[in-house]
Design a protein around this motif. Structure first.
Motif, PDB file in Angstrom:
ATOM      1  N   LYS A  83     -17.694   3.227 -34.388  1.00  0.00           N
ATOM      2  CA  LYS A  83     -19.780   3.229 -34.320  1.00  0.00           C
ATOM      3  C   LYS A  83     -19.992   1.633 -33.720  1.00  0.00           C
ATOM      4  CE  LYS A  83     -19.804   7.505 -33.907  1.00  0.00           C
ATOM      5  NZ  LYS A  83     -20.694   8.443 -32.573  1.00  0.00           N
ATOM      6  N   THR A  84     -19.385   1.147 -34.146  1.00  0.00           N
ATOM      7  CA  THR A  84     -19.688  -0.179 -34.297  1.00  0.00           C
ATOM      8  C   THR A  84     -19.175  -0.788 -32.998  1.00  0.00           C
ATOM      9  OG1 THR A  84     -19.363  -0.894 -36.813  1.00  0.00           O
ATOM     10  CG2 THR A  84     -19.449  -3.010 -35.268  1.00  0.00           C
ATOM     11  N   LEU A  85     -17.753  -0.640 -32.322  1.00  0.00           N
ATOM     12  CA  LEU A  85     -17.485  -0.487 -31.309  1.00  0.00           C
ATOM     13  C   LEU A  85     -18.474  -0.379 -29.696  1.00  0.00           C
ATOM     14  CD1 LEU A  85     -15.329  -2.088 -29.597  1.00  0.00           C
ATOM     15  CD2 LEU A  85     -13.895   0.292 -29.591  1.00  0.00           C
ATOM     16  N   GLU A  86     -19.084   1.492 -30.177  1.00  0.00           N
ATOM     17  CA  GLU A  86     -19.756   1.709 -29.215  1.00  0.00           C
ATOM     18  C   GLU A  86     -20.842   1.070 -28.931  1.00  0.00           C
ATOM     19  OE1 GLU A  86     -20.293   5.885 -30.547  1.00  0.00           O
ATOM     20  OE2 GLU A  86     -18.268   6.180 -30.005  1.00  0.00           O
ATOM     21  N   ASN A  87     -20.991   0.282 -30.065  1.00  0.00           N
ATOM     22  CA  ASN A  87     -22.504  -0.236 -30.355  1.00  0.00           C
ATOM     23  C   ASN A  87     -22.692  -1.712 -29.719  1.00  0.00           C
ATOM     24  OD1 ASN A  87     -25.069  -1.123 -30.974  1.00  0.00           O
ATOM     25  ND2 ASN A  87     -24.771  -2.030 -33.063  1.00  0.00           N
ATOM     26  N   GLU A  88     -21.390  -2.224 -30.119  1.00  0.00           N
ATOM     27  CA  GLU A  88     -20.879  -3.489 -28.894  1.00  0.00           C
ATOM     28  C   GLU A  88     -21.189  -3.056 -27.983  1.00  0.00           C
ATOM     29  OE1 GLU A  88     -17.608  -5.114 -31.463  1.00  0.00           O
ATOM     30  OE2 GLU A  88     -18.515  -5.751 -32.828  1.00  0.00           O
ATOM     31  N   ILE A  89     -20.471  -2.688 -27.420  1.00  0.00           N
ATOM     32  CA  ILE A  89     -20.870  -1.527 -25.867  1.00  0.00           C
ATOM     33  C   ILE A  89     -21.426  -1.784 -25.326  1.00  0.00           C
ATOM     34  CG2 ILE A  89     -19.294  -0.854 -24.321  1.00  0.00           C
ATOM     35  CD1 ILE A  89     -16.930  -0.291 -26.232  1.00  0.00           C
ATOM     36  N   LEU A  90     -22.562  -0.869 -25.916  1.00  0.00           N
ATOM     37  CA  LEU A  90     -23.673  -0.892 -25.255  1.00  0.00           C
ATOM     38  C   LEU A  90     -24.697  -2.069 -25.528  1.00  0.00           C
ATOM     39  CD1 LEU A  90     -24.132   3.035 -26.946  1.00  0.00           C
ATOM     40  CD2 LEU A  90     -24.212   1.915 -24.340  1.00  0.00           C
ATOM     41  N   LYS A  91     -24.589  -3.287 -26.229  1.00  0.00           N
ATOM     42  CA  LYS A  91     -25.175  -3.772 -26.536  1.00  0.00           C
ATOM     43  C   LYS A  91     -24.582  -4.634 -25.271  1.00  0.00           C
ATOM     44  CE  LYS A  91     -26.291  -4.957 -31.322  1.00  0.00           C
ATOM     45  NZ  LYS A  91     -26.447  -5.645 -32.157  1.00  0.00           N
ATOM     46  N   GLU A  92     -23.744  -4.606 -24.458  1.00  0.00           N
ATOM     47  CA  GLU A  92     -23.490  -5.687 -23.381  1.00  0.00           C
ATOM     48  C   GLU A  92     -23.847  -4.941 -22.012  1.00  0.00           C
ATOM     49  OE1 GLU A  92     -19.160  -5.983 -23.667  1.00  0.00           O
ATOM     50  OE2 GLU A  92     -19.272  -7.172 -25.836  1.00  0.00           O
ATOM     51  N   ALA A  93     -23.645  -3.553 -22.211  1.00  0.00           N
ATOM     52  CA  ALA A  93     -24.639  -2.500 -20.934  1.00  0.00           C
ATOM     53  C   ALA A  93     -25.514  -3.220 -20.602  1.00  0.00           C
ATOM     54  CB  ALA A  93     -24.159  -1.884 -20.986  1.00  0.00           C
ATOM     55  N   VAL A  94     -26.045  -3.310 -21.420  1.00  0.00           N
ATOM     56  CA  VAL A  94     -27.681  -3.838 -21.664  1.00  0.00           C
ATOM     57  C   VAL A  94     -28.228  -4.731 -21.086  1.00  0.00           C
ATOM     58  CG1 VAL A  94     -30.011  -3.197 -23.307  1.00  0.00           C
ATOM     59  CG2 VAL A  94     -29.044  -1.506 -23.110  1.00  0.00           C
ATOM     60  N   GLU A  95     -27.432  -5.787 -22.008  1.00  0.00           N
ATOM     61  CA  GLU A  95     -27.300  -7.054 -21.254  1.00  0.00           C
ATOM     62  C   GLU A  95     -27.196  -7.173 -20.029  1.00  0.00           C
ATOM     63  OE1 GLU A  95     -24.941  -9.941 -24.126  1.00  0.00           O
ATOM     64  OE2 GLU A  95     -26.658  -9.358 -25.895  1.00  0.00           O
ATOM     65  N   TYR A  96     -26.013  -6.995 -19.632  1.00  0.00           N
ATOM     66  CA  TYR A  96     -25.333  -6.819 -17.797  1.00  0.00           C
ATOM     67  C   TYR A  96     -26.209  -6.778 -17.053  1.00  0.00           C
ATOM     68  CZ  TYR A  96     -21.966  -6.494 -13.998  1.00  0.00           C
ATOM     69  OH  TYR A  96     -22.323  -6.507 -13.140  1.00  0.00           O
ATOM     70  N   ALA A  97     -26.677  -5.428 -17.384  1.00  0.00           N
ATOM     71  CA  ALA A  97     -28.164  -4.108 -16.487  1.00  0.00           C
ATOM     72  C   ALA A  97     -29.064  -4.753 -16.281  1.00  0.00           C
ATOM     73  CB  ALA A  97     -28.422  -3.204 -16.893  1.00  0.00           C
ATOM     74  N   ALA A  98     -29.541  -6.184 -17.589  1.00  0.00           N
ATOM     75  CA  ALA A  98     -31.517  -7.056 -17.571  1.00  0.00           C
ATOM     76  C   ALA A  98     -30.869  -8.215 -16.747  1.00  0.00           C
ATOM     77  CB  ALA A  98     -31.196  -7.635 -18.594  1.00  0.00           C
ATOM     78  N   GLU A  99     -29.283  -8.929 -16.383  1.00  0.00           N
ATOM     79  CA  GLU A  99     -29.209  -9.853 -15.853  1.00  0.00           C
ATOM     80  C   GLU A  99     -29.279  -9.054 -14.624  1.00  0.00           C
ATOM     81  OE1 GLU A  99     -25.375 -11.472 -16.912  1.00  0.00           O
ATOM     82  OE2 GLU A  99     -26.659 -11.722 -18.473  1.00  0.00           O
ATOM     83  N   LYS A 100     -28.576  -7.641 -13.737  1.00  0.00           N
ATOM     84  CA  LYS A 100     -28.349  -7.341 -12.678  1.00  0.00           C
ATOM     85  C   LYS A 100     -30.085  -6.977 -12.016  1.00  0.00           C
ATOM     86  CE  LYS A 100     -24.320  -8.422 -11.650  1.00  0.00           C
ATOM     87  NZ  LYS A 100     -23.434  -8.972 -11.309  1.00  0.00           N
ATOM     88  N   LYS A 101     -31.097  -7.297 -13.198  1.00  0.00           N
ATOM     89  CA  LYS A 101     -32.511  -6.511 -12.627  1.00  0.00           C
ATOM     90  C   LYS A 101     -32.215  -4.556 -12.728  1.00  0.00           C
ATOM     91  CE  LYS A 101     -34.728 -10.123 -12.694  1.00  0.00           C
ATOM     92  NZ  LYS A 101     -34.467 -11.585 -13.309  1.00  0.00           N
ATOM     93  N   TRP A 102     -31.075  -4.282 -13.311  1.00  0.00           N
ATOM     94  CA  TRP A 102     -31.649  -2.617 -12.677  1.00  0.00           C
ATOM     95  C   TRP A 102     -32.087  -2.371 -14.363  1.00  0.00           C
ATOM     96  CZ3 TRP A 102     -24.942  -2.570 -13.507  1.00  0.00           C
ATOM     97  CH2 TRP A 102     -24.803  -3.026 -12.064  1.00  0.00           C
ATOM     98  N   ILE A 103     -32.376  -2.744 -14.728  1.00  0.00           N
ATOM     99  CA  ILE A 103     -33.625  -2.650 -15.962  1.00  0.00           C
ATOM    100  C   ILE A 103     -34.775  -3.379 -15.974  1.00  0.00           C
ATOM    101  CG2 ILE A 103     -32.042  -1.023 -17.185  1.00  0.00           C
ATOM    102  CD1 ILE A 103     -31.779  -3.122 -19.223  1.00  0.00           C
ATOM    103  N   ALA A 104     -35.998  -2.950 -16.193  1.00  0.00           N
ATOM    104  CA  ALA A 104     -37.278  -3.721 -15.965  1.00  0.00           C
ATOM    105  C   ALA A 104     -36.718  -4.930 -17.203  1.00  0.00           C
ATOM    106  CB  ALA A 104     -38.062  -2.886 -16.555  1.00  0.00           C
TER     107      ALA A 104
END
Length: 55
Positions: A24-45
């Motif tokens: 679960k810790t690994l999943e959480n870290e992966i999801l945080k990185e995905a959100v940061e990446y998506a924000a950088e790419k402007k995929w999420i507001a």
């Protein structure tokens, strides 16, 4: 004094819970990185505010 069988069962449960926590810790870290990446790419507001985030 605790019977050996109870001690073994408790140790097995602890090992299982440690594996689940690690997963679960690994999943959480992966999801945080995905959100940061998506924000950088402007995929999420914007990312949702989390406790401790400044507004």
């Amino acid at each position: 004094m605790v019977p050996a069988s109870e001690l073994a069962a408790a140790r097995a449960e602890i090992a299982k819970l440690q594996r689940v926590l690690g997963k679960k810790t690994l999943e959480n870290e992966i999801l945080k990185e995905a959100v940061e990446y998506a924000a950088e790419k402007k995929w999420i507001a914007r990312s949702p505010l989390l406790p401790g985030d400044d507004q």
